[in-house]
Write a protein that holds these residues in place. Sequence first.
Motif: not given
Lengths: 399, 88, 295
Positions: B2-14
């Motif tokens: 599921k997509l996070n609200l507001g496009g907020v995304t987790e750190a360091g997933r690159s």
Amino acid sequence: MNPEAIKSKEIMQGSAAIAETIKAIAPGVIAVYPITPQTHILEHLARLVADGQLKSKYITVESEFSAASVIFGAASAGVRSYTASASQGLLLMTEVIFNMAGTRLPAVITAVNRSLSPPINIQVDHQDTMTLRDSGIIQIYVESIQEAVDTHIQIFKIAEDREVLLPAMVCMDGWILSHAYEPVTLWRDEAVQEFLPPFDPVFQVDPKNPLTYGALTDDDKITEFKYMVHDALIRSKEKIKKVAGEFRDAFGNYYGDVIEKTYTEDAELILIAMGSMAGTIKAALEKLRAQGKRVGLIKIRSFRPFPDQELRTALAGAKAAVVLDRSFSCSSGGILGGEIKACLYGQGGPQVINYALGIGGREIYPETVLEIVNQSERLVESGKIPPETIFYNLNRELL
Amino acid sequence: MKLNLGGVTEAGRSKQNRTGNWRYFLPVVDQKRCNGCGTCELFCPDSAIEINNKLCLINTFYCKGCGICARECPRSAITMQVERGVAV
Amino acid sequence: MQTDLKKNYLAPGHNACPGCGVAIGVRLILRAAGEKVVVVSPTGCLETFTSPYGASAWEVPWVHPLFENAPAVASGIEAALKYKGDYETHVIVIGGDGATFDIGFGALSGMVERGHDILYICYDNEAYMNTGIQRSGATPYGATTNTTPRGKFSRGETRPKKDLLEIMRAHNLRYVASATIAYPQDLARKVKKGLAIDGPAYIHLITPCNLGWGINPEETVELSRLIVKTGLFPLVEYEDGELTSVHKLKNALPVEEYLKKQKRFAHLFEEENAQMIAEIQKMADQNIKKYNLAG
């Protein structure tokens, strides 16, 4: 009214009443930039801060663009935030308002409605806020200073709700509401605080939980992100209704929820309007009813979310809806009129007559309303309702 | 997911991205010349070098082969060699 | 034992071009700044290569709002943190030259004039690189970009770059400094100083762009060293208005040593444009004199 919640009852200017209400709501961050006719709100807030009555961080920015940006930042850090603006200032905020909605940041803006340039004009119409209608912001238009006060308290609760999380705007007519003096009931800070839970966002900028805001997205997700804003705004309608009811229970005042109906049950002709114009129409309705005319009013409080189903239901028995627009989209016509036609199309509702009037402060008197009702009745009888918007009292000699 | 609200995304997933496959040239460290000074690590734009116990380790999963490490190494301990499988 | 392993706050796997000067700069900045930070970045190369949804390279809280409002958003975050009683977390803006010199300049001026406790770092690659190399207010005299191309009647950028360091000094900041990625210890020291002072601080950081400058990927650091060694970009530091440090040059290199390595200046080496190189040398000489770099 709930007597225990009352702080004071006095005749005061609309702007002062709003500032005093913001003090009770106690945002952590307030960003301000002067623009007529909003300036009295920020000046009153400045005095409250200067006297230590308001503990907010009060930030005097260098543009409305930055005012919106500051409250974007503060809201992202999980702090309740607020600004006020008007006219060109709101347009300058436009890019940030879209960004707030997309980032799901529930900052609140008081929009003191004023015409847009050119020619420059500081009087009221709704062109400024209507121009923001596609952004995802909640917009509630108010009729009186008291409704403005009460709606501010409600709107923080609506915007900050975890099921909503959208920016929100109380739209109040410049001068007529911002500068007029009316008897106003202000509510005790404790009563407001009790009504309004603390802002508790889902995400916030915090070194203990390093999140990335404002990510880049491709076509595989972008429709879904934008749909989520659309859907949250639609769902906020139920929250607006619920909070209006909660406010009635706590404070005693009620103005309808997403719409307010006056004499609509048996009405053949229903006027539809937003803002202070509704008060003028109500005065005219008394005369019309005394003449035995079956005319009613739907005041749209919530333009965003748009009360489509509520309008279809309320208009079901009417012969004609007369939509009074205080703004228009060039070449298309009245904005509210167009949206109401779209919402009724194919649903078997009344015919729609659309007027544009009251632009740039052109006065709307009860007599104006009476004349429009007369004209509309003749149009219904003749069966020649024009599909386009009628510009009321357009002075063709000047063209 | 599921997509996070507001496009907020987790750190360091690159870190899941293999940028090593952008590479045409591979840095090869002469460990005898290398003294583990860490100059290459400081200048690596891709956080693809680790100095561990004075040993310079190139992470080929991420290294894009820019060659800054080789150019900046004060002891000329790194040479850029054509990546296997790359036609030059 | 892994005692000498250093923490990366810019995770690997980001999408920067090989040899990206910005990526080097941001790694160094973040390492110097540590964990208690919030970073705000305007739209630009840095934003694009670090922030795909689900694949962020940021290991610290990071906010990208719009192109022109990062300083104002940072102002709001700083105010909100202080409102919550958090006086430990540092707020840093890292923005490109387009955002800093041009579209976000008003917001930057407002942020520093109001005295927010924020460190603003401009990563300057001297043009709009993210959109494909167009001139900005930071593009130097003579440089070609896709909006200042070499043509029959054009020899690249006609104006010297805006002196943003002096403009920031004129805002009476307590800390203003210049840096390049070629001097990592110097940059780290300046970042720490900028964060330590109470109030706004500004660091101007040169981060060469391979594509925009027309250099090889391995030359990024070298070019950011040559721009210093020619006197074209002096490394200086102002504290409370006083010049407190200058990176001295025993023998400044001629500007040709810097210019000739870059395709964006290639046309300057045509015979008819010799005067333009002389003009650029004059700029370097003025810097050398102004900061007494040779002394």
